[in-house]
Motif scaffolding. Structure first.
Motif, PDB file in Angstrom:
ATOM      1  N   ILE A 582      39.843 113.469  24.295  1.00 38.66           N
ATOM      2  CA  ILE A 582      40.305 114.708  23.637  1.00 38.66           C
ATOM      3  C   ILE A 582      41.725 115.040  24.106  1.00 38.66           C
ATOM      4  O   ILE A 582      42.629 115.279  23.309  1.00 38.66           O
ATOM      5  CB  ILE A 582      39.325 115.864  23.945  1.00 38.66           C
ATOM      6  CG1 ILE A 582      38.010 115.624  23.188  1.00 38.66           C
ATOM      7  CG2 ILE A 582      39.924 117.222  23.595  1.00 38.66           C
ATOM      8  CD1 ILE A 582      36.849 116.498  23.638  1.00 38.66           C
ATOM      9  N   GLN A 583      41.910 114.999  25.412  1.00 34.65           N
ATOM     10  CA  GLN A 583      43.235 115.292  25.981  1.00 34.65           C
ATOM     11  C   GLN A 583      44.283 114.315  25.481  1.00 34.65           C
ATOM     12  O   GLN A 583      45.388 114.700  25.118  1.00 34.65           O
ATOM     13  CB  GLN A 583      43.189 115.152  27.503  1.00 34.65           C
ATOM     14  CG  GLN A 583      42.575 116.283  28.229  1.00 34.65           C
ATOM     15  CD  GLN A 583      43.644 117.305  28.583  1.00 34.65           C
ATOM     16  OE1 GLN A 583      43.484 118.420  28.202  1.00 34.65           O
ATOM     17  NE2 GLN A 583      44.707 116.935  29.270  1.00 34.65           N
ATOM     18  N   ALA A 584      43.892 113.039  25.488  1.00 36.85           N
ATOM     19  CA  ALA A 584      44.855 111.992  25.109  1.00 36.85           C
ATOM     20  C   ALA A 584      45.261 112.160  23.651  1.00 36.85           C
ATOM     21  O   ALA A 584      46.445 112.037  23.304  1.00 36.85           O
ATOM     22  CB  ALA A 584      44.257 110.610  25.343  1.00 36.85           C
ATOM     23  N   SER A 585      44.289 112.465  22.792  1.00 31.23           N
ATOM     24  CA  SER A 585      44.632 112.599  21.370  1.00 31.23           C
ATOM     25  C   SER A 585      45.503 113.842  21.162  1.00 31.23           C
ATOM     26  O   SER A 585      46.394 113.842  20.316  1.00 31.23           O
ATOM     27  CB  SER A 585      43.365 112.656  20.509  1.00 31.23           C
ATOM     28  OG  SER A 585      42.702 113.876  20.711  1.00 31.23           O
ATOM     29  N   SER A 592      42.858 114.148  14.951  1.00 29.84           N
ATOM     30  CA  SER A 592      42.215 115.451  15.112  1.00 29.84           C
ATOM     31  C   SER A 592      40.769 115.436  14.575  1.00 29.84           C
ATOM     32  O   SER A 592      39.903 116.146  15.089  1.00 29.84           O
ATOM     33  CB  SER A 592      43.041 116.531  14.420  1.00 29.84           C
ATOM     34  OG  SER A 592      43.188 116.205  13.071  1.00 29.84           O
ATOM     35  N   LYS A 593      40.509 114.587  13.594  1.00 27.33           N
ATOM     36  CA  LYS A 593      39.152 114.542  13.033  1.00 27.33           C
ATOM     37  C   LYS A 593      38.163 113.968  14.062  1.00 27.33           C
ATOM     38  O   LYS A 593      37.094 114.519  14.317  1.00 27.33           O
ATOM     39  CB  LYS A 593      39.165 113.647  11.786  1.00 27.33           C
ATOM     40  CG  LYS A 593      38.310 114.192  10.678  1.00 27.33           C
ATOM     41  CD  LYS A 593      38.555 113.478   9.389  1.00 27.33           C
ATOM     42  CE  LYS A 593      37.212 113.078   8.811  1.00 27.33           C
ATOM     43  NZ  LYS A 593      37.323 111.969   7.886  1.00 27.33           N
ATOM     44  N   GLU A 594      38.568 112.868  14.651  1.00 23.22           N
ATOM     45  CA  GLU A 594      37.726 112.214  15.669  1.00 23.22           C
ATOM     46  C   GLU A 594      37.549 113.162  16.865  1.00 23.22           C
ATOM     47  O   GLU A 594      36.486 113.259  17.461  1.00 23.22           O
ATOM     48  CB  GLU A 594      38.403 110.912  16.113  1.00 23.22           C
ATOM     49  CG  GLU A 594      37.536 110.067  17.004  1.00 23.22           C
ATOM     50  CD  GLU A 594      37.120 108.755  16.336  1.00 23.22           C
ATOM     51  OE1 GLU A 594      37.807 108.311  15.416  1.00 23.22           O
ATOM     52  OE2 GLU A 594      36.082 108.199  16.758  1.00 23.22           O
ATOM     53  N   ARG A 595      38.628 113.882  17.179  1.00 23.63           N
ATOM     54  CA  ARG A 595      38.575 114.817  18.305  1.00 23.63           C
ATOM     55  C   ARG A 595      37.491 115.860  18.092  1.00 23.63           C
ATOM     56  O   ARG A 595      36.756 116.218  19.020  1.00 23.63           O
ATOM     57  CB  ARG A 595      39.937 115.495  18.478  1.00 23.63           C
ATOM     58  CG  ARG A 595      40.074 116.218  19.806  1.00 23.63           C
ATOM     59  CD  ARG A 595      41.351 117.027  19.869  1.00 23.63           C
ATOM     60  NE  ARG A 595      42.500 116.289  19.373  1.00 23.63           N
ATOM     61  CZ  ARG A 595      43.507 116.840  18.693  1.00 23.63           C
ATOM     62  NH1 ARG A 595      43.514 118.142  18.456  1.00 23.63           N
ATOM     63  NH2 ARG A 595      44.509 116.115  18.259  1.00 23.63           N
ATOM     64  N   LYS A 596      37.362 116.322  16.845  1.00 23.68           N
ATOM     65  CA  LYS A 596      36.334 117.331  16.542  1.00 23.68           C
ATOM     66  C   LYS A 596      34.942 116.762  16.810  1.00 23.68           C
ATOM     67  O   LYS A 596      34.066 117.445  17.325  1.00 23.68           O
ATOM     68  CB  LYS A 596      36.436 117.765  15.074  1.00 23.68           C
ATOM     69  CG  LYS A 596      37.606 118.658  14.834  1.00 23.68           C
ATOM     70  CD  LYS A 596      37.292 119.741  13.789  1.00 23.68           C
ATOM     71  CE  LYS A 596      38.486 120.664  13.652  1.00 23.68           C
ATOM     72  NZ  LYS A 596      39.624 120.044  12.932  1.00 23.68           N
TER      73      LYS A 596
END
Ligand code: FUC
Length: 815
Positions: A582-585, A592-596
């Motif tokens: 999450i931090q890296a992205s 942002s989609k994958e982060r969600k």
């Protein structure tokens, strides 16, 4: 395998070669002995398996290690004949080039993902026995871990490059003033003694910039060098040792198991007397001084994209040639230049950090083993504590330099055909522990071999992820070799073998490296993909239960307990890699989609649980035993090395972690004490952390300061060094904490040059147990949040600028 990273080399040096003879090396940071070894232990080619004592005690506890990350040697320092054990880090049996070829080598994964549904249903039906049985039948791998169980042995093992002897024609009669010294300051071993009115001296170092081992034999009188150099080869290789011109030898070997080629060359440069290369020996008569140069290599090629069909996918350049090129360059430079380059290279790394503990109390200048013996009896020795800290830094510099494989279970020093646990890369604590001190103790370059190793696991690790979990991304299992081995091994001890979060654990080191260095180019071009694909595996390998939660089913706690529907350790690692991803992205402003999705899974991941004794539960049910002193404490991963449990942000969980540590006790094997030291430091209990450090030195340390499991295992050295930094500085919770676990015993002291996340370099001094001053150098201009006890201070920084902080009354202030 050789790659030169000369851009790391700077040109600073402090000692000129001509002044070497007058330096008392015992006075600096040194590990030293005052008695010679005998030759009893020479070349005991045995196969050791599992744990157990090394049959060659002299090598294990009285030899002194030098290395340049690729070539390693141990100096034994006998008088009649110098004995030198030799290692090249990539000399390994196993891999796709064994006689049955690539197909056989890579055929190690069972295709078991289809069974997951049935296993998970069994957990739902509360039929744990069925779930366990199905896991045992389907989730162990196909390759054996021991040579006796498989021909050809495809997992393989690290193996010795053989031993050199230099007979001197001297004996110990009338010998005095013997010293065998490893100078950490100059990364050199010195052996010296007086005999019959002559002072003899030998010096040994292995240069990273020039890829050469240098051995210099001198005396204070001319004509005293009468030497015969010979070699005892690895007995599992076809070998050929012959003269190389009039002044050298060349050795070529081919390992029986996998045809790996290896070679070394020696040249002798002598002043006075005569030199003869006689078949397989070098004979020096009546010389004033002799310098032997040695270059060594294998034909191993690191490969991030192995071709699974090609048995030679890890085979590269012919070492007969590479050793010649290195030798020609070394000969041209000569001793003085080689030494200067070596010293400049070493000190540029080693001198970055200086630790002083109670500098007003001195320690006697006794041989290290005597000081250790006194310490074991309870005599305080703060300088021995300092020395052990710096020894860990020395060992990392010597065993882990860019362009090479990472430090293995014994760093890179091994005296046998095979060794405990194949002297491999163990992924359930050991290799990770090797790298704990790297960034915090200001040696972030030394992480590169780990990063490259992780890159080499990705492609094979994708197959393993797919086969066992039908998962995207990559993973690794309990043990790895230099040939991309990622599958579980064949074993019925599933708590050893079933360790799919080993991969994500490794990947957390990628974020760690970025977080310390803030090298965005690295994150973008190399790091992020490794983290993201690891997070994808972590996500896919979880079971999305009908109740909506995510759990790691089946999973086990390392080497301990039952097959479970979700162990705390696995969840803690998943939590960590998802937070990292999450931090890296965010850092790169992408995905942002994958982060969600990562955030959603974090939210639904089975939480930490506190059991009936107030302990942090290790398994999904409350079966922890307060009498259990098992060495693994992986369920405290979130406390250390992770960052999801902390006395400041999650005090209840920290309390529960403390209960676990109290139950587990303060003993155990070397590395385990090293880990508990770090965990007590994270609990900010300096006195308890100090107790563990004391126990590590007293009960897990050999006379040459190597960590012992038993046998010798280097992880504890690195865990010890990391733990000391952790006692003095922490930065894993988003702020910099000064002296978070300072023990009462270290009343006064200072440390300079250690590192904090956010790319800060920090020096701290303290007096009477209180912060005196901290200096913070900002490497990237990131905001700085500092904490000392309950006092806080936040300020913005400018890249390259230094900030000084002190206590004014009850407040932290910028000076
Ligand atoms: C882990 C430990 C063992 C040993 C081995 C090399 O599996 O549990 O104690 O240190 O690594």
């Amino acid at each position: 395998m050789k790659k030169l990273y000369s851009f790391f080399i700077c040109t600073l040096f402090s000692l000129s070669a001509s002044s070497i003879g007058t330096v008392d090396y015992t006075k600096g940071l040194s590990v030293w002995f005052d008695t010679p070894n005998n030759l009893d232990g020479q070349a005991i080619w045995l196969r050791a398996s599992g744990s157990g004592a090394n049959p060659d005690k002299t090598w294990e506890s009285r030899s002194l290690p030098i290395g340049n990350g690729s070539l390693g040697a141990n100096i034994l320092g006998s008088v009649a004949a110098e004995r030198i054990t030799l290692n090249e880090k990539t000399l390994w049996k196993g891999g796709p080039n064994t006689s049955k070829g690539a197909e056989y080598y890579w055929d190690v994964n069972k295709q078991s993902a289809g069974v997951l549904k049935e296993i998970r249903q069994a957990f739902l039906d509360e039929d744990k026995e069925k779930a366990a049985q199905l896991t045992r039948n389907n989730f162990n791998g196909l390759a054996a871990y021991e040579e006796k169980d498989e021909t050809p042995f495809r997992f393989g093992s690290f193996t010795t490059m053989g031993e050199l002897y230099v007979e001197t024609g001297l004996n110990e009669l009338r010998m005095s003033n013997y010293r065998r010294i490893l100078s950490l300051d100059s990364a050199m071993v010195v052996v010296q003694f007086d005999k019959d009115g002559v002072q003899y001296q030998r010096k040994y170092f292995i240069s990273y910039p020039d890829s050469v081992m240098v051995m210099k034999f001198t005396a204070n009188q001319s004509g005293k060098q009468n030497l015969i150099l010979s070699y005892c080869p690895n007995s599992e290789a076809k070998s050929n040792l012959r003269a190389d011109g009039k002044d050298g030898l060349v050795y070529t070997g081919v390992l029986d198991n996998n045809g790996m080629k290896f070679a070394f060359r020696i040249k002798a440069i002598h002043k006075g007397g005569t030199l003869e290369a006689e078949n397989d020996r070098l004979i020096v008569k009546g010389a004033d001084e002799v310098v032997f140069l040695l270059t060594a290599d294998t034909d191993y090629k690191m490969n991030f994209n192995p071709d699974f069909k090609d048995p030679k996918t890890y085979v590269g350049n012919d070492p007969e040639q590479t050793t010649r090129i290195m030798m020609d360059q070394a000969v041209q430079k000569g001793y003085d230049e080689l030494y200067r380059n070596h010293e400049a290279d070493h000190t540029a790394l080693f001198n970055r950090v200086r630790l002083q503990l109670n500098p007003d109390i001195s320690s006697p200048n006794l041989p290290t083993y005597q000081r250790l013996a006194n310490y074991k009896k309870g005599t305080p020795d703060y300088q021995l504590e300092q020395l052990y800290y710096q020894f860990g830094r020395y060992l990392l510099i010597a065993s882990s330099r860019p362009g090479n494989m990472p430090a293995n279970l014994q760093g890179m020093w091994h005296n046998n055909l095979d060794g405990p646990w194949r002297v491999d890369y163990h992924n359930n604590i050991n290799i990770q522990m090797n790298y704990w001190p790297a960034c915090s103790a200001n040696l972030s370059e030394c992480t590169w071999p780990l990063i490259d190793f992780i890159r080499s696991l990705v492609k094979p690790g994708e197959q393993t992820a797919q086969a066992y979990f039908n998962a995207r991304g990559w993973t690794a299992s309990i043990s790895a070799n230099i040939f991309g081995f990622t599958a579980p091994l064949s074993s019925n001890m599933m708590s050893w073998n079933l360790n799919p979060t080993a991969g994500p654990w490794l990947a957390t080191h990628i974020w760690e490296y970025y977080d310390y260095t803030r090298d965005k180019k690295f994150l973008k071009e190399i790091g992020y993909d490794l983290i993201k694909s690891s997070a994808q595996f972590a996500v896919d390998h979880l079971w999305h239960k009908p109740d909506g939660t995510y759990t790691a089913a089946p999973s086990t706690s390392p080497e301990h307990g039952p097959i479970d529907e979700g162990v705390t350790f696995a969840h803690a690692v998943v939590r960590e890699i998802l937070l990292d991803a999450i931090q890296a992205s965010k850092e790169l402003g992408i995905d942002s989609k994958e982060r969600k999705q990562w955030e959603k899974i974090l939210d639904k991941l089975v939480p930490y649980r506190i059991g009936r004794y107030g302990q942090l539960m290790e398994w999904s049910t409350d079966i922890d035993d307060p009498e259990d002193e098992h060495r693994h404490v992986n369920h405290l991963f979130g406390l250390h090395p992770g960052h999801t449990i902390s006395p400041i942000t999650t005090p209840k969980l920290a309390e529960a972690a403390k209960v676990v540590l109290e139950h587990r006790g303060d003993g155990a094997t070397g590395w385990s004490m090293g880990w508990k030291l770090n965990q007590w430091a994270r609990l900010q209990d300096g006195n308890h952390a100090y107790k563990l450090y004391g126990n590590l030195l007293k009960n897990g340390t050999l006379d040459n300061l190597w960590d012992t499991h038993a046998p010798f295992q280097i992880d504890g050295n690195f865990g010890g060094t990391a733990g000391i930094t952790e006692m003095l500085l922490q930065s894993h919770m988003g702020f910099i904490q000064l002296l978070p676990a300072l023990p009462d015993a270290w009343k006064n002291g200072s440390i300079t040059g250690i590192c904090a996340k956010g790319n800060f370099e920090i020096s701290i001094s303290w007096k009477e147990g209180q912060l005196d001053k901290a200096t913070i150098l900002s490497g990237s201009g990131t905001p700085c949040n500092v904490r000392y006890g309950d006092k806080t201070l936040s300020f913005s920084t400018v890249k390259g600028k230094k900030y000084e902080i002190t206590l004014v009354g009850n407040l932290l202030k910028l000076l």
